[in-house]
Design a protein around this motif. Sequence first.
Motif, PDB file in Angstrom:
ATOM      1  N   GLU A 184      37.485   9.972  69.591  1.00 23.42           N
ATOM      2  CA  GLU A 184      36.449  11.012  69.499  1.00 23.42           C
ATOM      3  C   GLU A 184      36.980  12.415  69.732  1.00 23.42           C
ATOM      4  OE1 GLU A 184      37.214   8.674  72.015  1.00 23.42           O
ATOM      5  OE2 GLU A 184      35.166   8.198  72.543  1.00 23.42           O
ATOM      6  N   ALA A 185      38.103  12.542  70.456  1.00 20.61           N
ATOM      7  CA  ALA A 185      38.644  13.889  70.689  1.00 20.61           C
ATOM      8  C   ALA A 185      39.668  14.267  69.608  1.00 20.61           C
ATOM      9  CB  ALA A 185      39.271  13.985  72.079  1.00 20.61           C
ATOM     10  N   GLY A 186      39.723  13.447  68.533  1.00 21.39           N
ATOM     11  CA  GLY A 186      40.547  13.813  67.382  1.00 21.39           C
ATOM     12  C   GLY A 186      42.009  13.418  67.467  1.00 21.39           C
ATOM     13  N   ARG A 187      42.400  12.672  68.531  1.00 21.25           N
ATOM     14  CA  ARG A 187      43.798  12.260  68.645  1.00 21.25           C
ATOM     15  C   ARG A 187      44.096  11.148  67.634  1.00 21.25           C
ATOM     16  NH1 ARG A 187      43.602  10.820  74.885  1.00 21.25           N
ATOM     17  NH2 ARG A 187      41.658   9.938  74.136  1.00 21.25           N
ATOM     18  N   ALA A 188      45.376  10.924  67.334  1.00 22.71           N
ATOM     19  CA  ALA A 188      45.758   9.889  66.354  1.00 22.71           C
ATOM     20  C   ALA A 188      45.745   8.517  67.029  1.00 22.71           C
ATOM     21  CB  ALA A 188      47.139  10.180  65.790  1.00 22.71           C
ATOM     22  N   ILE A 189      44.562   8.131  67.495  1.00 18.14           N
ATOM     23  CA  ILE A 189      44.408   6.852  68.191  1.00 18.14           C
ATOM     24  C   ILE A 189      43.289   6.112  67.477  1.00 18.14           C
ATOM     25  CG2 ILE A 189      43.764   5.754  70.380  1.00 18.14           C
ATOM     26  CD1 ILE A 189      44.646   8.404  71.759  1.00 18.14           C
ATOM     27  N   TYR A 190      43.558   4.848  67.133  1.00 23.95           N
ATOM     28  CA  TYR A 190      42.544   4.051  66.436  1.00 23.95           C
ATOM     29  C   TYR A 190      42.124   2.893  67.316  1.00 23.95           C
ATOM     30  CZ  TYR A 190      43.967   6.875  62.531  1.00 23.95           C
ATOM     31  OH  TYR A 190      44.226   7.957  61.729  1.00 23.95           O
ATOM     32  N   ARG A 191      40.843   2.559  67.251  1.00 27.01           N
ATOM     33  CA  ARG A 191      40.336   1.475  68.084  1.00 27.01           C
ATOM     34  C   ARG A 191      39.439   0.553  67.275  1.00 27.01           C
ATOM     35  NH1 ARG A 191      39.467   6.232  71.434  1.00 27.01           N
ATOM     36  NH2 ARG A 191      41.218   6.390  72.873  1.00 27.01           N
ATOM     37  N   ASN A 230      61.044  11.749  71.367  1.00 30.26           N
ATOM     38  CA  ASN A 230      61.698  11.067  70.242  1.00 30.26           C
ATOM     39  C   ASN A 230      60.908   9.860  69.758  1.00 30.26           C
ATOM     40  OD1 ASN A 230      64.028  12.774  70.281  1.00 30.26           O
ATOM     41  ND2 ASN A 230      64.601  11.763  72.182  1.00 30.26           N
ATOM     42  N   LYS A 231      59.679   9.735  70.261  1.00 27.72           N
ATOM     43  CA  LYS A 231      58.896   8.546  69.918  1.00 27.72           C
ATOM     44  C   LYS A 231      58.322   8.673  68.513  1.00 27.72           C
ATOM     45  CE  LYS A 231      56.859   6.507  73.359  1.00 27.72           C
ATOM     46  NZ  LYS A 231      55.948   6.272  74.455  1.00 27.72           N
ATOM     47  N   GLU A 232      58.461   7.590  67.735  1.00 30.35           N
ATOM     48  CA  GLU A 232      57.889   7.623  66.386  1.00 30.35           C
ATOM     49  C   GLU A 232      56.376   7.442  66.503  1.00 30.35           C
ATOM     50  OE1 GLU A 232      58.794   3.846  64.316  1.00 30.35           O
ATOM     51  OE2 GLU A 232      59.803   3.317  66.183  1.00 30.35           O
ATOM     52  N   ASP A 233      55.669   7.953  65.524  1.00 26.39           N
ATOM     53  CA  ASP A 233      54.215   7.821  65.504  1.00 26.39           C
ATOM     54  C   ASP A 233      53.867   6.399  65.081  1.00 26.39           C
ATOM     55  OD1 ASP A 233      51.531   7.957  65.158  1.00 26.39           O
ATOM     56  OD2 ASP A 233      51.587   9.234  63.381  1.00 26.39           O
ATOM     57  N   LYS A 234      53.308   5.649  66.025  1.00 23.74           N
ATOM     58  CA  LYS A 234      52.998   4.240  65.738  1.00 23.74           C
ATOM     59  C   LYS A 234      51.529   4.029  65.409  1.00 23.74           C
ATOM     60  CE  LYS A 234      56.566   1.684  68.271  1.00 23.74           C
ATOM     61  NZ  LYS A 234      56.977   2.470  69.442  1.00 23.74           N
ATOM     62  N   SER A 235      50.774   5.115  65.245  1.00 25.28           N
ATOM     63  CA  SER A 235      49.319   4.962  65.122  1.00 25.28           C
ATOM     64  C   SER A 235      48.912   4.065  63.949  1.00 25.28           C
ATOM     65  CB  SER A 235      48.634   6.327  65.037  1.00 25.28           C
ATOM     66  OG  SER A 235      49.190   7.091  63.996  1.00 25.28           O
ATOM     67  N   GLN A 236      49.655   4.136  62.852  1.00 24.08           N
ATOM     68  CA  GLN A 236      49.279   3.291  61.703  1.00 24.08           C
ATOM     69  C   GLN A 236      49.540   1.806  61.987  1.00 24.08           C
ATOM     70  OE1 GLN A 236      47.328   4.342  59.252  1.00 24.08           O
ATOM     71  NE2 GLN A 236      47.458   6.332  60.262  1.00 24.08           N
ATOM     72  N   GLN A 237      50.683   1.510  62.650  1.00 18.47           N
ATOM     73  CA  GLN A 237      50.954   0.113  63.018  1.00 18.47           C
ATOM     74  C   GLN A 237      49.905  -0.389  64.006  1.00 18.47           C
ATOM     75  OE1 GLN A 237      53.577   2.527  62.632  1.00 18.47           O
ATOM     76  NE2 GLN A 237      55.377   1.507  63.517  1.00 18.47           N
ATOM     77  N   GLU A 238      49.538   0.499  64.964  1.00 15.13           N
ATOM     78  CA  GLU A 238      48.540   0.108  65.969  1.00 15.13           C
ATOM     79  C   GLU A 238      47.208  -0.170  65.294  1.00 15.13           C
ATOM     80  OE1 GLU A 238      48.828   3.452  68.578  1.00 15.13           O
ATOM     81  OE2 GLU A 238      50.596   2.667  69.617  1.00 15.13           O
ATOM     82  N   LYS A 239      46.900   0.634  64.288  1.00 12.25           N
ATOM     83  CA  LYS A 239      45.653   0.457  63.536  1.00 12.25           C
ATOM     84  C   LYS A 239      45.682  -0.899  62.821  1.00 12.25           C
ATOM     85  CE  LYS A 239      42.977   3.052  60.045  1.00 12.25           C
ATOM     86  NZ  LYS A 239      43.040   4.233  59.168  1.00 12.25           N
ATOM     87  N   PHE A 248      31.270  -1.543  72.140  1.00  8.95           N
ATOM     88  CA  PHE A 248      32.414  -1.183  72.981  1.00  8.95           C
ATOM     89  C   PHE A 248      33.647  -1.191  72.086  1.00  8.95           C
ATOM     90  CE2 PHE A 248      31.441  -5.719  73.639  1.00  8.95           C
ATOM     91  CZ  PHE A 248      32.612  -6.313  73.169  1.00  8.95           C
ATOM     92  N   ASP A 249      34.715  -0.513  72.555  1.00 19.43           N
ATOM     93  CA  ASP A 249      35.910  -0.367  71.736  1.00 19.43           C
ATOM     94  C   ASP A 249      37.099  -1.105  72.341  1.00 19.43           C
ATOM     95  OD1 ASP A 249      34.417   1.241  70.112  1.00 19.43           O
ATOM     96  OD2 ASP A 249      35.268   3.144  70.797  1.00 19.43           O
ATOM     97  N   ILE A 250      37.977  -1.578  71.470  1.00 22.80           N
ATOM     98  CA  ILE A 250      39.222  -2.219  71.875  1.00 22.80           C
ATOM     99  C   ILE A 250      40.357  -1.265  71.528  1.00 22.80           C
ATOM    100  CG2 ILE A 250      40.775  -4.192  71.485  1.00 22.80           C
ATOM    101  CD1 ILE A 250      38.050  -4.904  72.847  1.00 22.80           C
ATOM    102  N   ASP A 251      41.038  -0.767  72.569  1.00 29.05           N
ATOM    103  CA  ASP A 251      42.156   0.155  72.376  1.00 29.05           C
ATOM    104  C   ASP A 251      43.426  -0.685  72.328  1.00 29.05           C
ATOM    105  OD1 ASP A 251      44.306   2.026  72.897  1.00 29.05           O
ATOM    106  OD2 ASP A 251      42.789   3.456  73.568  1.00 29.05           O
ATOM    107  N   GLY A 252      44.115  -0.678  71.205  1.00 31.33           N
ATOM    108  CA  GLY A 252      45.272  -1.560  71.026  1.00 31.33           C
ATOM    109  C   GLY A 252      46.555  -1.086  71.671  1.00 31.33           C
ATOM    110  N   ARG A 253      46.601   0.189  72.106  1.00 29.56           N
ATOM    111  CA  ARG A 253      47.873   0.749  72.582  1.00 29.56           C
ATOM    112  C   ARG A 253      48.431   0.024  73.799  1.00 29.56           C
ATOM    113  NH1 ARG A 253      46.383   6.603  73.937  1.00 29.56           N
ATOM    114  NH2 ARG A 253      44.525   5.484  74.625  1.00 29.56           N
TER     115      ARG A 253
END
Length: 370
Positions: A294-301, A262-271, A341-346
Amino acid sequence: MGHSLHAKYGLKRVVNASGRMSILGVSVPTDSVMEAMKQGGQQYVEMAELVRRSGDYVAGILGAEGAVVVNSASSGIALSVAAVVTQGNPRVSMRLHQEPVLKNEIIMLKGHNVQYGAPVETMVFLGGGRTVEVGYANEGRKEHIEEAISGRTAAILYVKSHHCVQKNMISVEEAWEVAQRRGVPLLVDAAAEEDIHKYVQCADLAIYSGSKAIEGPTSGIVGGKRQYIEWLNVQLHGIGRSMKVGKETIFGLLQALDEYVNKEDKSQQEKAALEPMHALSSLAGVKVSIVQDEAGRAIYRGRVHIDAEAAGIGAKAVNDQLREGDIAVYTRDYGVRQGYFDIDGRSLQGDDLQVIIHRIQEIVGGTTHV
């Protein structure tokens, strides 16, 4: 309160900007998940019944014929391999590694035999299998798999992970097509994947982490065809005994799964939350960009690219200093040799992002005298 526990045991505060990494404890479950663990842990239950019922419940969520909760995705690989190698034969299962098994070859693409904190092949051997690598480090085709199938083949293992080589590799659907056509079981390691429905549709057994995308307690899930899940259940009284999962973990994972679906997609807020990082671009030699996984998931860094000459310090040195400071800042550092290097906000909490920005300004700013 968390930091007082850290102080009690002499542990550093950690800022996790690396994503769902096992070395930092993967993820932080919600209060409701922790509450389910507390309630579940403080009561007695018939474990065999809990394993069975929780498996049915998880299978219902995954859309699979059957499922088992295990203690990690790694044990999920070992137990899945043991299932196909023993075919659920109780004697062979109890005497795994003691009785010779002729049909124990697990075919995998060379570019999939990765080290993720442990080598994939170690889990295969632990499950009584023997890896047969096919293809090349930078190319994996259907015929590479097909040509290796023999009377000794127990299964094909496909690893879907950002750790794997991504280019010139067949998709999981293509591997499934070969497996079905040749009548060989397909195991898919989808530990960190977010789509919990996809892989049980194109595999005989699919393995997920319960603590990465799902953010449950440390655990794993194996879902798939009923026959193979039954074979896997036999292993719980063999090598699986050393990988058993506690009642509190099972109750916590079930709650986390309920919340995950039931989790909403937060990828845009995280971005959007990574925007303050652009302030770092004012440092000499530093460039910030927002990149997708890089594996195409809806994750932004947030990617911090450092030109060592202009900055007077390289990405690797900055990354090392971030990690070794009074507050340990862990980035996603696979690219340090390429200068970023990347910063993962999740996984960021509270003022974590400000701490990161401030530390990078100190480290890079302190070494340049413009």
